[in-house]
Motif scaffolding. Structure first.
Motif, PDB file in Angstrom:
ATOM      1  N   PHE A   1       6.989   4.664   7.859  1.00  0.00           N
ATOM      2  CA  PHE A   1       6.957   5.246   6.516  1.00  0.00           C
ATOM      3  C   PHE A   1       6.397   4.243   5.509  1.00  0.00           C
ATOM      4  O   PHE A   1       5.533   4.566   4.687  1.00  0.00           O
ATOM      5  N   LEU A   2       6.870   3.004   5.563  1.00  0.00           N
ATOM      6  CA  LEU A   2       6.402   1.974   4.636  1.00  0.00           C
ATOM      7  C   LEU A   2       4.930   1.662   4.863  1.00  0.00           C
ATOM      8  O   LEU A   2       4.172   1.455   3.905  1.00  0.00           O
ATOM      9  N   HIS A   3       4.504   1.641   6.119  1.00  0.00           N
ATOM     10  CA  HIS A   3       3.100   1.389   6.444  1.00  0.00           C
ATOM     11  C   HIS A   3       2.205   2.442   5.792  1.00  0.00           C
ATOM     12  O   HIS A   3       1.196   2.124   5.137  1.00  0.00           O
ATOM     13  N   GLY A   4       2.583   3.712   5.958  1.00  0.00           N
ATOM     14  CA  GLY A   4       1.795   4.783   5.363  1.00  0.00           C
ATOM     15  C   GLY A   4       1.781   4.728   3.848  1.00  0.00           C
ATOM     16  O   GLY A   4       0.760   5.012   3.206  1.00  0.00           O
ATOM     17  N   LEU A   5       2.920   4.347   3.256  1.00  0.00           N
ATOM     18  CA  LEU A   5       3.015   4.264   1.803  1.00  0.00           C
ATOM     19  C   LEU A   5       2.150   3.129   1.257  1.00  0.00           C
ATOM     20  O   LEU A   5       1.363   3.318   0.323  1.00  0.00           O
ATOM     21  N   LEU A   6       2.277   1.934   1.838  1.00  0.00           N
ATOM     22  CA  LEU A   6       1.491   0.787   1.374  1.00  0.00           C
ATOM     23  C   LEU A   6       0.000   0.977   1.629  1.00  0.00           C
ATOM     24  O   LEU A   6      -0.845   0.406   0.930  1.00  0.00           O
ATOM     25  N   ALA A   7      -0.327   1.790   2.627  1.00  0.00           N
ATOM     26  CA  ALA A   7      -1.743   2.057   2.919  1.00  0.00           C
ATOM     27  C   ALA A   7      -2.429   2.816   1.793  1.00  0.00           C
ATOM     28  O   ALA A   7      -3.670   2.875   1.748  1.00  0.00           O
ATOM     29  N   GLN A   8      -1.655   3.395   0.869  1.00  0.00           N
ATOM     30  CA  GLN A   8      -2.256   4.117  -0.257  1.00  0.00           C
ATOM     31  C   GLN A   8      -2.895   3.166  -1.268  1.00  0.00           C
ATOM     32  O   GLN A   8      -3.684   3.597  -2.098  1.00  0.00           O
TER      33      GLN A   8
ATOM     34  N   ARG B   1       6.190  -8.035  -5.955  1.00  0.00           N
ATOM     35  CA  ARG B   1       6.632  -9.165  -6.776  1.00  0.00           C
ATOM     36  C   ARG B   1       6.959 -10.375  -5.923  1.00  0.00           C
ATOM     37  O   ARG B   1       6.601 -11.510  -6.265  1.00  0.00           O
ATOM     38  N   HIS B   2       7.635 -10.142  -4.808  1.00  0.00           N
ATOM     39  CA  HIS B   2       8.056 -11.259  -3.963  1.00  0.00           C
ATOM     40  C   HIS B   2       6.850 -12.055  -3.467  1.00  0.00           C
ATOM     41  O   HIS B   2       6.889 -13.289  -3.420  1.00  0.00           O
ATOM     42  N   PHE B   3       5.786 -11.349  -3.089  1.00  0.00           N
ATOM     43  CA  PHE B   3       4.606 -12.025  -2.548  1.00  0.00           C
ATOM     44  C   PHE B   3       3.525 -12.247  -3.607  1.00  0.00           C
ATOM     45  O   PHE B   3       2.408 -12.645  -3.269  1.00  0.00           O
ATOM     46  N   ASP B   4       3.865 -11.992  -4.874  1.00  0.00           N
ATOM     47  CA  ASP B   4       2.946 -12.218  -5.982  1.00  0.00           C
ATOM     48  C   ASP B   4       1.634 -11.461  -5.769  1.00  0.00           C
ATOM     49  O   ASP B   4       0.531 -12.013  -5.903  1.00  0.00           O
ATOM     50  N   LEU B   5       1.755 -10.168  -5.454  1.00  0.00           N
ATOM     51  CA  LEU B   5       0.599  -9.307  -5.255  1.00  0.00           C
ATOM     52  C   LEU B   5       0.491  -8.343  -6.433  1.00  0.00           C
ATOM     53  O   LEU B   5       1.500  -7.799  -6.890  1.00  0.00           O
ATOM     54  N   PRO B   6      -0.697  -8.108  -6.951  1.00  0.00           N
ATOM     55  CA  PRO B   6      -0.850  -7.142  -8.045  1.00  0.00           C
ATOM     56  C   PRO B   6      -0.713  -5.717  -7.538  1.00  0.00           C
ATOM     57  O   PRO B   6      -1.276  -5.355  -6.493  1.00  0.00           O
ATOM     58  N   LEU B   7       0.044  -4.899  -8.254  1.00  0.00           N
ATOM     59  CA  LEU B   7       0.176  -3.480  -7.938  1.00  0.00           C
ATOM     60  C   LEU B   7      -0.507  -2.705  -9.057  1.00  0.00           C
ATOM     61  O   LEU B   7       0.021  -2.594 -10.165  1.00  0.00           O
ATOM     62  N   SER B   8      -1.672  -2.185  -8.765  1.00  0.00           N
ATOM     63  CA  SER B   8      -2.462  -1.511  -9.795  1.00  0.00           C
ATOM     64  C   SER B   8      -1.863  -0.143 -10.123  1.00  0.00           C
ATOM     65  O   SER B   8      -1.138   0.456  -9.314  1.00  0.00           O
ATOM     66  N   ASP B   9      -2.213   0.367 -11.296  1.00  0.00           N
ATOM     67  CA  ASP B   9      -1.773   1.709 -11.680  1.00  0.00           C
ATOM     68  C   ASP B   9      -2.323   2.746 -10.706  1.00  0.00           C
ATOM     69  O   ASP B   9      -1.637   3.707 -10.344  1.00  0.00           O
ATOM     70  N   ALA B  10      -3.563   2.534 -10.268  1.00  0.00           N
ATOM     71  CA  ALA B  10      -4.181   3.484  -9.330  1.00  0.00           C
ATOM     72  C   ALA B  10      -3.429   3.499  -8.007  1.00  0.00           C
ATOM     73  O   ALA B  10      -3.207   4.573  -7.419  1.00  0.00           O
ATOM     74  N   ALA B  11      -3.025   2.322  -7.534  1.00  0.00           N
ATOM     75  CA  ALA B  11      -2.278   2.248  -6.281  1.00  0.00           C
ATOM     76  C   ALA B  11      -0.928   2.943  -6.418  1.00  0.00           C
ATOM     77  O   ALA B  11      -0.509   3.690  -5.521  1.00  0.00           O
ATOM     78  N   GLU B  12      -0.254   2.723  -7.536  1.00  0.00           N
ATOM     79  CA  GLU B  12       1.055   3.350  -7.722  1.00  0.00           C
ATOM     80  C   GLU B  12       0.928   4.867  -7.831  1.00  0.00           C
ATOM     81  O   GLU B  12       1.761   5.605  -7.305  1.00  0.00           O
ATOM     82  N   ARG B  13      -0.119   5.335  -8.504  1.00  0.00           N
ATOM     83  CA  ARG B  13      -0.331   6.788  -8.572  1.00  0.00           C
ATOM     84  C   ARG B  13      -0.557   7.375  -7.182  1.00  0.00           C
ATOM     85  O   ARG B  13      -0.014   8.430  -6.835  1.00  0.00           O
ATOM     86  N   ALA B  14      -1.346   6.676  -6.387  1.00  0.00           N
ATOM     87  CA  ALA B  14      -1.611   7.154  -5.025  1.00  0.00           C
ATOM     88  C   ALA B  14      -0.335   7.177  -4.203  1.00  0.00           C
ATOM     89  O   ALA B  14      -0.108   8.104  -3.403  1.00  0.00           O
ATOM     90  N   MET B  15       0.513   6.192  -4.386  1.00  0.00           N
ATOM     91  CA  MET B  15       1.777   6.159  -3.665  1.00  0.00           C
ATOM     92  C   MET B  15       2.696   7.297  -4.100  1.00  0.00           C
ATOM     93  O   MET B  15       3.384   7.905  -3.270  1.00  0.00           O
ATOM     94  N   ARG B  16       2.708   7.597  -5.394  1.00  0.00           N
ATOM     95  CA  ARG B  16       3.522   8.719  -5.874  1.00  0.00           C
ATOM     96  C   ARG B  16       3.045  10.040  -5.261  1.00  0.00           C
ATOM     97  O   ARG B  16       3.855  10.889  -4.864  1.00  0.00           O
TER      98      ARG B  16
END
Length: 399
Positions: free
Chosen positions: A105-112, A334-349
């Protein structure tokens, strides 16, 4: 049909498979010869122990020959384009943990996230020629992979209820390890205990060297910002993984082993029944339970022994992940100091809106179906449960 007749019709000897791959490609360089010993041990174990049907032998020959063909073609591509070897693999994000802990599930989500380059099923099955960005979603190998999946699901119709399959879906990179023939994938499909005993003590470094070589091949013309990888067997291979990728970041998903062992056993049973003459679930259960406990032990010991700095790991409990997936994702980034873009978060939603959080929650089996006892499994995994603060009600704070 008798086993002897099936053996005559479909040969599974090392030389017959190697020769078939050479004939099919017109090539003869298989690359690093470290694959030969595990390849020969695997075939010997299949012949002596797996009790394959004729269909099982045909499928095994098809799959193993395909891996050999891929090795030949990858080496040929390297000779034609030596610059593939200059490709750098930077800060891969690796998901691992026991099966059935939410990692798929996490793999598919992060793949967005477009920044995350995931290996898809079709390109792991047919990596040569190296995929190209312009045709990545239309490559003709996608249709070929989809056809192979349709045949597979006819043989194992219950499998899709256990684990999602699809030519375009993110795939576990254990498939890459199988090309080095040092892979825990084989024991899921076949009863190969002598091979498995050897593998339990084998050096996994050659498998991870080939893993890196394979990823270089895939990203040469189709890069991402980082690789997003996933495989439960990385638990056993953490030292070799970090030796190969010193800057890797690892997410470990956690769940009480008692809650997953019956489901994992059923996966082994379903796969083996598709290819073998006889499968006894009451024997598979203890085999799988011992294997999972050893995976846990290896992973915990590797971390305790300092296979990588503590900050290279992020631990998350299954209930945290499925309870609030986006919060879990934000914590990982946050833990790995990776940027989470708005586009990525929208795709995940959007993904969360269309995909169930636990797409296979209906896949339920009892421990008794496989000769297993809950208290014995808890005791077997007591050190893990204590280390990660797991409580019997399935809720726990990961240390």
């Amino acid at each position: 049909m008798t086993p002897a007749v099936a053996r005559r019709l479909v040969r599974l000897t090392p030389e017959s498979l190697l020769a078939a791959a050479r004939r099919r490609t017109g090539l003869d360089d298989f690359g690093d010869p470290a694959f030969r010993e595990p390849f020969e041990r695997l075939l010997a174990s299949i012949e002596a122990e797996a009790r394959l049907t004729l269909i099982g032998r045909i499928a095994a020959r098809h799959d193993l020959s395909g891996m050999l063909v891929n090795r030949l073609r990858i080496e040929h591509d390297r000779r034609q384009h030596p610059e593939i070897g200059d490709e750098e693999i930077r800060r891969p994000l690796v998901l691992t943990g026991l099966p059935r802990t939410g990692s798929t599930f996490l793999h598919g989500l992060l793949a967005q996230d477009p920044a995350n380059r995931t290996p898809r099923h079709w390109e792991l099955r047919s990596p040569s020629p190296p995929p190209e960005r312009a045709t990545y979603d239309t490559d003709r190998r996608i249709a070929r992979a989809a056809r192979d999946i349709r045949w597979f699901t006819r043989l194992a119709p219950r499998f899709p209820a256990i684990h999602p399959v699809g030519a375009l879906l993110p795939e576990e990179c254990v498939v890459i390890m199988s090309h080095a023939f040092r892979s825990f994938q084989f024991s899921s499909t076949w009863f190969v205990p002598s091979y498995q005993r050897w593998l339990d003590c084998a050096d996994l470094a050659p498998a991870y060297r080939y893993h890196r070589r394979f990823l270089q091949h895939l990203q040469w013309r189709c890069r991402g910002e980082r690789w997003l990888l996933k495989a439960p067997p990385h638990l056993r291979g953490l030292p070799a993984l970090f030796a190969t990728y010193p800057d890797a970041n690892v997410v470990m998903t956690h769940r009480d082993p008692v809650e997953v062992v019956a489901s994992v056993t059923s996966l082994h049973v379903v796969l083996r029944q598709a290819f073998s003459r006889h499968v006894d679930p009451l024997r598979v259960g203890p085999e799988v339970a011992a294997m999972l406990a050893d995976d846990i032990r290896c992973g915990v010991e590797a971390r305790a022994n300092g296979c990588a700095p503590a900050e290279r790991f992020f631990d998350i409990w299954y209930t945290e992940l499925v309870g609030d997936a986006l919060t879990a994702v934000r914590r990982i980034y946050r833990h790995f100091d990776l940027p989470l873009s708005d586009a990525a978060e929208r795709a995940m939603r959007q993904y969360l809106a269309s995909e169930p959080k636990d797409g296979h929650s209906g896949h339920v089996y009892s421990l008794a179906d496989f000769g297993l006892d809950a208290e014995r499994e808890r005791e077997r995994n007591r050190a893990y449960l204590e280390r990660f603060g797991c409580r019997r009600d399935g809720v726990g704070a990961v240390a």
